[in-house]
Design a protein around this motif. Structure first.
Motif, mmCIF file in Angstrom:
data_model
loop_
_atom_site.group_PDB
_atom_site.id
_atom_site.type_symbol
_atom_site.label_atom_id
_atom_site.label_comp_id
_atom_site.label_asym_id
_atom_site.label_seq_id
_atom_site.Cartn_x
_atom_site.Cartn_y
_atom_site.Cartn_z
ATOM 1 N N PRO A 1 37.455 32.546 32.965
ATOM 2 C CA PRO A 1 36.158 33.966 33.452
ATOM 3 C C PRO A 1 37.085 34.698 34.514
ATOM 4 C CG PRO A 1 34.663 32.495 33.000
ATOM 5 C CD PRO A 1 36.233 31.704 33.129
ATOM 6 N N PHE A 2 37.485 36.294 34.035
ATOM 7 C CA PHE A 2 38.566 36.297 34.989
ATOM 8 C C PHE A 2 37.118 36.968 36.065
ATOM 9 C CE2 PHE A 2 40.319 38.244 31.710
ATOM 10 C CZ PHE A 2 42.089 38.314 31.932
ATOM 11 N N GLU A 3 37.701 37.162 37.339
ATOM 12 C CA GLU A 3 37.260 37.269 38.670
ATOM 13 C C GLU A 3 38.196 38.621 39.581
ATOM 14 O OE1 GLU A 3 37.717 34.402 41.167
ATOM 15 O OE2 GLU A 3 39.804 34.226 41.146
ATOM 16 N N LYS A 4 37.454 39.086 39.852
ATOM 17 C CA LYS A 4 37.791 40.256 40.492
ATOM 18 C C LYS A 4 37.896 40.635 42.225
ATOM 19 C CE LYS A 4 34.706 43.646 41.601
ATOM 20 N NZ LYS A 4 33.438 44.702 42.005
ATOM 21 N N LEU A 5 39.028 40.589 42.004
ATOM 22 C CA LEU A 5 39.933 40.584 43.148
ATOM 23 C C LEU A 5 39.952 41.919 43.999
ATOM 24 C CD1 LEU A 5 43.181 39.032 42.282
ATOM 25 C CD2 LEU A 5 41.339 38.181 42.965
ATOM 26 N N LEU A 6 39.832 43.481 43.470
ATOM 27 C CA LEU A 6 39.938 44.282 44.167
ATOM 28 C C LEU A 6 39.426 45.784 43.679
ATOM 29 C CD1 LEU A 6 42.655 45.974 44.214
ATOM 30 C CD2 LEU A 6 43.639 44.070 45.655
ATOM 31 N N GLU A 7 38.836 46.720 44.391
ATOM 32 C CA GLU A 7 38.722 48.350 44.158
ATOM 33 C C GLU A 7 39.262 48.536 44.922
ATOM 34 O OE1 GLU A 7 34.338 49.317 42.588
ATOM 35 O OE2 GLU A 7 34.143 47.184 42.556
ATOM 36 N N THR B 1 52.102 47.857 43.982
ATOM 37 C CA THR B 1 51.124 46.900 44.870
ATOM 38 C C THR B 1 49.452 48.162 44.973
ATOM 39 O OG1 THR B 1 52.856 47.375 46.572
ATOM 40 C CG2 THR B 1 50.753 48.153 47.175
ATOM 41 N N PHE B 2 48.678 46.883 45.023
ATOM 42 C CA PHE B 2 47.159 47.125 44.651
ATOM 43 C C PHE B 2 46.518 47.013 45.754
ATOM 44 C CE2 PHE B 2 47.997 45.146 40.785
ATOM 45 C CZ PHE B 2 47.515 45.988 39.926
ATOM 46 N N ALA B 3 45.610 48.088 46.544
ATOM 47 C CA ALA B 3 45.323 48.572 47.777
ATOM 48 C C ALA B 3 43.463 48.639 47.607
ATOM 49 C CB ALA B 3 45.782 49.749 48.948
ATOM 50 N N ALA B 4 42.484 48.168 48.343
ATOM 51 C CA ALA B 4 41.917 48.183 48.493
ATOM 52 C C ALA B 4 41.206 49.628 50.288
ATOM 53 C CB ALA B 4 41.290 47.510 48.917
#
Length: 394
Positions: free
Chosen positions: A309-315, A326-329
């Motif tokens: 199952p998917f796990e959340k990495l960041l919002e 790029t993803f930036a929290a």
């Protein structure tokens, strides 16, 4: 249950009858032809893909429970996986070679199943059938079983991929047998691909010009900006806004009305249908991508490893540059991916962008209901193509 053991007919009939009663609140079904009545399984049903309900639409009028080939990310949702496993669904990774799909399709054939497949690989966005994936013809040739082409008409206008909520209207479905076992054996893969393309092609708005059905909803134009994000008047990107049945540009105030028949109306309207607008938009992107706009949106990033199952990495926010995403929290966490390392970039539903990186599956969920995941997909694919061409010429 599994591929080997199909659900009993009484369970299938009970569930589909209940679903049919629910769907009839908003939808009138017309079956214009049904060749499945005269075919014994195993056989293959191929269909155009326009609506979340398509598998149920197809199975409503087929006596046997269908073992559908379904997108791999759906199996990483625990509850949905149980449903898919119960019905004998076959896992498929979209736009990637997957030998397990072929093995399981052969298993379904050997156990007398009806196999369901959407050869476009995705729901279309504007009512016109997408190109048929060529490997479908190879699978048809390999299976050597009868093939039925199902065609759904009215499914796009009932619930367009870019919209929210169903519209009350009419759906026509036909089931036409296009090959017996012997006929498939005597055809080349190229011939099979051509016939599949012809048999499944459907232009919803050309059909609607003849039918003139009404598709009534509360806010018919919501959320057209998920599909149409370039203004045809000033060519600004991301400036379109929907409100009830009105669709307008916040930069130059270009405005049209989206009617219950699914056409654009208005003195300044440049296009009659979303497909015409989308066709122009894709051509315009070829110039826009030469100087791509700054793109940013609010998202949640998930990861799935080894089909878990998917796990959340960041919002946080997503940013697109020439060769990276790029993803930036807010807490400072960052994750960057090079575009040429991202594989099988695809959209699920209308707001989930997925891709593989180092054999891990990532899912990007866009927070705003007005965000255009489709715009991100188009820009990423074009930038990836540019990078590939540069690499080949260097």
């Amino acid at each position: 249950m599994s591929i080997e053991k199909k659900p009993s007919k009484w369970v299938k009939n009970f569930l589909l009858s209940s679903i049919h009663l629910y769907l009839r609140r908003t939808t009138t079904f017309k079956v214009t032809r049904n060749d499945t009545k005269d075919i014994q399984p195993p056989y293959l049903i191929v269909s155009n893909h326009v609506n979340n309900w398509d598998p149920l639409y197809i199975n409503l009028f087929v006596d046997e429970p269908i073992s559908f080939i379904a997108g791999e990310p759906l199996f990483r949702k625990p509850l949905l996986k149980r449903v898919l496993d119960y019905t004998g669904a076959i896992r498929k990774t979209k736009f990637k070679n997957d030998t397990s799909t072929i093995r399981n399709a052969i298993k379904a054939k050997n156990h007398g199943r009806v196999i369901g497949l959407f050869p476009e690989g995705n729901r279309n966005w504007d009512g016109v059938t997408e190109p048929v994936i060529y490997s479908t013809a190879k699978l048809v040739k390999l299976l050597k079983i009868p093939v039925v082409a199902a065609k759904i008409k009215g499914g796009y206008l009932t619930h367009p991929r870019w919209g929210d909520g169903d519209r009350k209207g009419t759906i026509e479905i036909s089931y036409q047998k296009i090959w017996d076992t012997e006929e498939v054996s005597n055809l080349s893969v190229a011939e099979i691909h051509q016939t599949l393309t012809t048999s499944l092609y459907h232009d919803e708005m050309e059909w609607q010009k003849e039918k003139g059905y009404r598709f009534r909803g509360k806010h018919n134009a919501h959320y057209l900006e998920r599909l149409l994000f370039v203004c045809p008047a000033c060519e600004s990107v991301g400036s379109m806004h929907s409100d009830h049945d009105t669709f307008s540009c916040t930069s130059c105030h270009y405005q049209v009305t989206y009617t219950e028949q699914g056409f654009f109306a208005g003195e300044s309207s440049r296009f009659d249908t979303p497909h015409q607008w989308s066709d122009w938009q894709l051509q315009a992107l070829n110039q826009i991508i030469l100087d791509p706009p700054q793109m940013e949106d609010i998202v949640t990033l998930y990861r799935s490893i080894d089909q878990k199952p998917f796990e959340k990495l960041l919002e946080g926010t997503i940013h697109l540059k020439e060769n990276t995403i790029t993803f930036a929290a807010e807490d400072g966490a960052r994750q960057t991916f090079f575009l040429d390392d991202m594989e099988a970039v695809n959209i699920h539903f209308h707001h989930k962008l997925s891709f593989f990186h180092d054999d891990h599956l990532y899912e990007v969920i866009f927070t705003s209901p007005r965000s255009s995941c489709y715009q991100w997909l188009q820009m990423i694919q074009r930038l990836q193509q540019n990078l590939l061409e540069k690499e080949q010429t260097s």
